[in-house]
Design a protein around this motif. Structure first.
Motif, PDB file in Angstrom:
ATOM      1  N   ALA A  13       0.856  -1.191   0.000  1.00 22.22           N
ATOM      2  CA  ALA A  13       0.000   0.000   0.000  1.00 22.22           C
ATOM      3  C   ALA A  13       0.886   1.233   0.000  1.00 22.22           C
ATOM      4  O   ALA A  13       1.947   1.253   0.627  1.00 22.22           O
ATOM      5  CB  ALA A  13      -0.923   0.013   1.206  1.00 22.22           C
ATOM      6  N   LEU A  14       0.448   2.261  -0.692  1.00 20.45           N
ATOM      7  CA  LEU A  14       1.185   3.521  -0.762  1.00 20.45           C
ATOM      8  C   LEU A  14       0.176   4.658  -0.622  1.00 20.45           C
ATOM      9  O   LEU A  14      -0.704   4.818  -1.467  1.00 20.45           O
ATOM     10  CB  LEU A  14       1.940   3.637  -2.089  1.00 20.45           C
ATOM     11  CG  LEU A  14       2.844   4.859  -2.262  1.00 20.45           C
ATOM     12  CD1 LEU A  14       4.007   4.798  -1.285  1.00 20.45           C
ATOM     13  CD2 LEU A  14       3.365   4.943  -3.691  1.00 20.45           C
ATOM     14  N   ALA A 132      -1.585   2.866  10.351  1.00 22.04           N
ATOM     15  CA  ALA A 132      -2.486   1.722  10.514  1.00 22.04           C
ATOM     16  C   ALA A 132      -3.321   1.504   9.259  1.00 22.04           C
ATOM     17  O   ALA A 132      -3.556   0.365   8.837  1.00 22.04           O
ATOM     18  CB  ALA A 132      -3.387   1.934  11.725  1.00 22.04           C
ATOM     19  N   GLU A 133      -3.770   2.607   8.641  1.00 14.36           N
ATOM     20  CA  GLU A 133      -4.557   2.488   7.425  1.00 14.36           C
ATOM     21  C   GLU A 133      -3.727   1.896   6.289  1.00 14.36           C
ATOM     22  O   GLU A 133      -4.221   1.072   5.505  1.00 14.36           O
ATOM     23  CB  GLU A 133      -5.088   3.865   7.020  1.00 14.36           C
ATOM     24  CG  GLU A 133      -5.876   3.885   5.706  1.00 14.36           C
ATOM     25  CD  GLU A 133      -7.091   2.985   5.728  1.00 14.36           C
ATOM     26  OE1 GLU A 133      -7.500   2.536   4.633  1.00 14.36           O
ATOM     27  OE2 GLU A 133      -7.636   2.714   6.832  1.00 14.36           O
ATOM     28  N   ALA A 134      -2.460   2.287   6.187  1.00  7.06           N
ATOM     29  CA  ALA A 134      -1.589   1.706   5.157  1.00  7.06           C
ATOM     30  C   ALA A 134      -1.426   0.207   5.384  1.00  7.06           C
ATOM     31  O   ALA A 134      -1.434  -0.583   4.426  1.00  7.06           O
ATOM     32  CB  ALA A 134      -0.228   2.400   5.179  1.00  7.06           C
ATOM     33  N   ALA A 135      -1.272  -0.217   6.644  1.00  8.38           N
ATOM     34  CA  ALA A 135      -1.137  -1.643   6.953  1.00  8.38           C
ATOM     35  C   ALA A 135      -2.403  -2.404   6.571  1.00  8.38           C
ATOM     36  O   ALA A 135      -2.338  -3.502   5.997  1.00  8.38           O
ATOM     37  CB  ALA A 135      -0.823  -1.830   8.432  1.00  8.38           C
ATOM     38  N   ARG A 136      -3.574  -1.821   6.881  1.00 13.50           N
ATOM     39  CA  ARG A 136      -4.838  -2.487   6.539  1.00 13.50           C
ATOM     40  C   ARG A 136      -4.981  -2.655   5.028  1.00 13.50           C
ATOM     41  O   ARG A 136      -5.411  -3.715   4.548  1.00 13.50           O
ATOM     42  CB  ARG A 136      -6.021  -1.692   7.097  1.00 13.50           C
ATOM     43  CG  ARG A 136      -6.209  -1.830   8.594  1.00 13.50           C
ATOM     44  CD  ARG A 136      -7.542  -1.249   9.029  1.00 13.50           C
ATOM     45  NE  ARG A 136      -7.576   0.192   8.907  1.00 13.50           N
ATOM     46  CZ  ARG A 136      -7.259   1.028   9.896  1.00 13.50           C
ATOM     47  NH1 ARG A 136      -6.876   0.552  11.065  1.00 13.50           N
ATOM     48  NH2 ARG A 136      -7.323   2.338   9.712  1.00 13.50           N
ATOM     49  N   GLN A 137      -4.617  -1.603   4.295  1.00 14.50           N
ATOM     50  CA  GLN A 137      -4.721  -1.702   2.839  1.00 14.50           C
ATOM     51  C   GLN A 137      -3.755  -2.731   2.266  1.00 14.50           C
ATOM     52  O   GLN A 137      -4.072  -3.426   1.297  1.00 14.50           O
ATOM     53  CB  GLN A 137      -4.478  -0.326   2.217  1.00 14.50           C
ATOM     54  CG  GLN A 137      -5.586   0.678   2.488  1.00 14.50           C
ATOM     55  CD  GLN A 137      -5.454   1.944   1.660  1.00 14.50           C
ATOM     56  OE1 GLN A 137      -4.781   1.947   0.619  1.00 14.50           O
ATOM     57  NE2 GLN A 137      -6.095   3.018   2.087  1.00 14.50           N
ATOM     58  N   PRO A 203       2.477  22.897   2.491  1.00 17.84           N
ATOM     59  CA  PRO A 203       2.915  21.650   3.148  1.00 17.84           C
ATOM     60  C   PRO A 203       3.333  20.593   2.141  1.00 17.84           C
ATOM     61  O   PRO A 203       2.689  20.414   1.097  1.00 17.84           O
ATOM     62  CB  PRO A 203       1.672  21.208   3.932  1.00 17.84           C
ATOM     63  CG  PRO A 203       0.889  22.456   4.134  1.00 17.84           C
ATOM     64  CD  PRO A 203       1.123  23.290   2.899  1.00 17.84           C
ATOM     65  N   ARG A 204       4.424  19.896   2.450  1.00 18.82           N
ATOM     66  CA  ARG A 204       4.921  18.841   1.568  1.00 18.82           C
ATOM     67  C   ARG A 204       4.163  17.544   1.836  1.00 18.82           C
ATOM     68  O   ARG A 204       4.031  17.103   2.987  1.00 18.82           O
ATOM     69  CB  ARG A 204       6.411  18.618   1.789  1.00 18.82           C
ATOM     70  CG  ARG A 204       7.017  17.563   0.852  1.00 18.82           C
ATOM     71  CD  ARG A 204       8.506  17.403   1.086  1.00 18.82           C
ATOM     72  NE  ARG A 204       9.090  16.373   0.267  1.00 18.82           N
ATOM     73  CZ  ARG A 204       9.533  16.539  -0.968  1.00 18.82           C
ATOM     74  NH1 ARG A 204       9.441  17.735  -1.516  1.00 18.82           N
ATOM     75  NH2 ARG A 204      10.056  15.551  -1.657  1.00 18.82           N
ATOM     76  N   THR A 205       3.664  16.927   0.779  1.00 14.93           N
ATOM     77  CA  THR A 205       2.921  15.677   0.894  1.00 14.93           C
ATOM     78  C   THR A 205       3.791  14.584   1.515  1.00 14.93           C
ATOM     79  O   THR A 205       4.952  14.414   1.148  1.00 14.93           O
ATOM     80  CB  THR A 205       2.422  15.210  -0.484  1.00 14.93           C
ATOM     81  OG1 THR A 205       1.559  16.208  -1.030  1.00 14.93           O
ATOM     82  CG2 THR A 205       1.676  13.893  -0.385  1.00 14.93           C
ATOM     83  N   GLN A 206       3.214  13.842   2.466  1.00 14.99           N
ATOM     84  CA  GLN A 206       3.918  12.761   3.128  1.00 14.99           C
ATOM     85  C   GLN A 206       3.548  11.427   2.476  1.00 14.99           C
ATOM     86  O   GLN A 206       2.368  11.150   2.233  1.00 14.99           O
ATOM     87  CB  GLN A 206       3.550  12.714   4.603  1.00 14.99           C
ATOM     88  CG  GLN A 206       3.812  14.019   5.345  1.00 14.99           C
ATOM     89  CD  GLN A 206       5.279  14.370   5.387  1.00 14.99           C
ATOM     90  OE1 GLN A 206       6.066  13.744   6.090  1.00 14.99           O
ATOM     91  NE2 GLN A 206       5.648  15.403   4.637  1.00 14.99           N
ATOM     92  N   THR A 207       4.548  10.633   2.158  1.00 16.52           N
ATOM     93  CA  THR A 207       4.338   9.326   1.535  1.00 16.52           C
ATOM     94  C   THR A 207       4.572   8.230   2.558  1.00 16.52           C
ATOM     95  O   THR A 207       5.651   8.140   3.145  1.00 16.52           O
ATOM     96  CB  THR A 207       5.287   9.128   0.338  1.00 16.52           C
ATOM     97  OG1 THR A 207       5.089  10.187  -0.603  1.00 16.52           O
ATOM     98  CG2 THR A 207       5.021   7.790  -0.343  1.00 16.52           C
ATOM     99  N   VAL A 208       3.561   7.406   2.786  1.00 15.57           N
ATOM    100  CA  VAL A 208       3.639   6.316   3.753  1.00 15.57           C
ATOM    101  C   VAL A 208       3.385   5.007   3.025  1.00 15.57           C
ATOM    102  O   VAL A 208       2.400   4.871   2.298  1.00 15.57           O
ATOM    103  CB  VAL A 208       2.608   6.493   4.889  1.00 15.57           C
ATOM    104  CG1 VAL A 208       2.660   5.320   5.855  1.00 15.57           C
ATOM    105  CG2 VAL A 208       2.866   7.796   5.630  1.00 15.57           C
ATOM    106  N   SER A 209       4.263   4.048   3.203  1.00 17.26           N
ATOM    107  CA  SER A 209       4.114   2.756   2.539  1.00 17.26           C
ATOM    108  C   SER A 209       4.075   1.632   3.559  1.00 17.26           C
ATOM    109  O   SER A 209       4.611   1.756   4.665  1.00 17.26           O
ATOM    110  CB  SER A 209       5.260   2.518   1.548  1.00 17.26           C
ATOM    111  OG  SER A 209       6.497   2.450   2.231  1.00 17.26           O
TER     112      SER A 209
END
Length: 224
Positions: A13-14, A132-137, A203-209
């Motif tokens: 997930a990204l 947590a949402e990235a982990a669920r996806q 604000p700079r967009t944050q990327t969570v994987s």
């Protein structure tokens, strides 16, 4: 007893989200030929900056003093000699949670005499729901991928053997360093005749994987 076939898959997930907080490093400085005067100026400058930051109330989530130094600067760096002047520095670490006031705060700090501002450094909180949402996806994708493989084989998922979490990473925090802004002058801080216009900060967009590896048991394939 014949073991059930196993399908191994990876789920990823990204997410791209807005930052939740911003970090600032504020360096308050003083300079004088006399050590005590340099220290007194540093105390006054530091108090001025702290009062300015605290005036924003709950918009500032955390305010910390990182380090303090008062050091003599020699006239001749390569050998012992007379002291040219004394220089003091206080490092103030600021975490801002109300990003709507950030541009104004940064501008006012940068406009303060003998003060340097580094930042902002955009970030998510460590306990952000985004992780947590990235982990669920990622888990959901792993299940969908395994089910797709099973259907292609004429099988059905019958159980979960293993689910391994490879961890979450905020790549923006590793790759982004904001260009610092600074303000220097020789005098102690004084009230400006006119407040400078606030900086317009985007604000700079944050990327969570998130990545997981999963193994599922499936029913016997039907290749007919």
């Amino acid at each position: 007893m014949t073991q059930e076939p196993v399908i191994s898959v990876r789920g990823e997930a990204l997410l791209e989200v807005d930052p939740e907080i911003a970090h600032l490093s504020v360096y308050v400085q003083s300079k004088d030929d006399d050590r005590r005067k340099a220290l007194d100026r540093l105390v006054a400058n530091n108090r001025h900056c702290l009062e300015l930051i605290r005036s924003y109330g709950d918009a500032v989530e955390k305010l910390e003093t990182g380090a303090l130094t008062v050091t003599p600067v020699l006239k001749y760096r390569r050998r012992e000699g007379d002291i040219n002047y004394y220089q003091g520095t206080v490092w103030i670490k600021v975490t801002v949670q109300d990003l709507s006031v950030l541009g104004e705060l940064v501008t006012r700090l940068a406009d303060t005499e003998r003060t340097r501002v580094d930042g902002p450094y955009w970030a998510l909180r460590r306990d952000s729901e985004v992780y947590a949402e990235a982990a669920r996806q990622a888990v959901h994708q792993a299940v969908q991928r395994a089910r797709s493989y099973a259907e292609a084989l004429g099988s059905e998922l019958t159980g979960l053997v293993e689910l391994a979490d490879e961890g979450l990473t905020s790549r923006a925090a590793e790759t982004f360093r904001a260009e610092p802004m600074a303000a220097y002058a020789a005098a102690a801080p004084v009230a400006a005749a006119e407040e400078p216009p606030p900086l317009d900060l985007e604000p700079r967009t944050q990327t969570v994987s998130a990545t997981v590896e999963a193994r599922f048991t499936v029913s016997r394939p039907s290749f007919g």
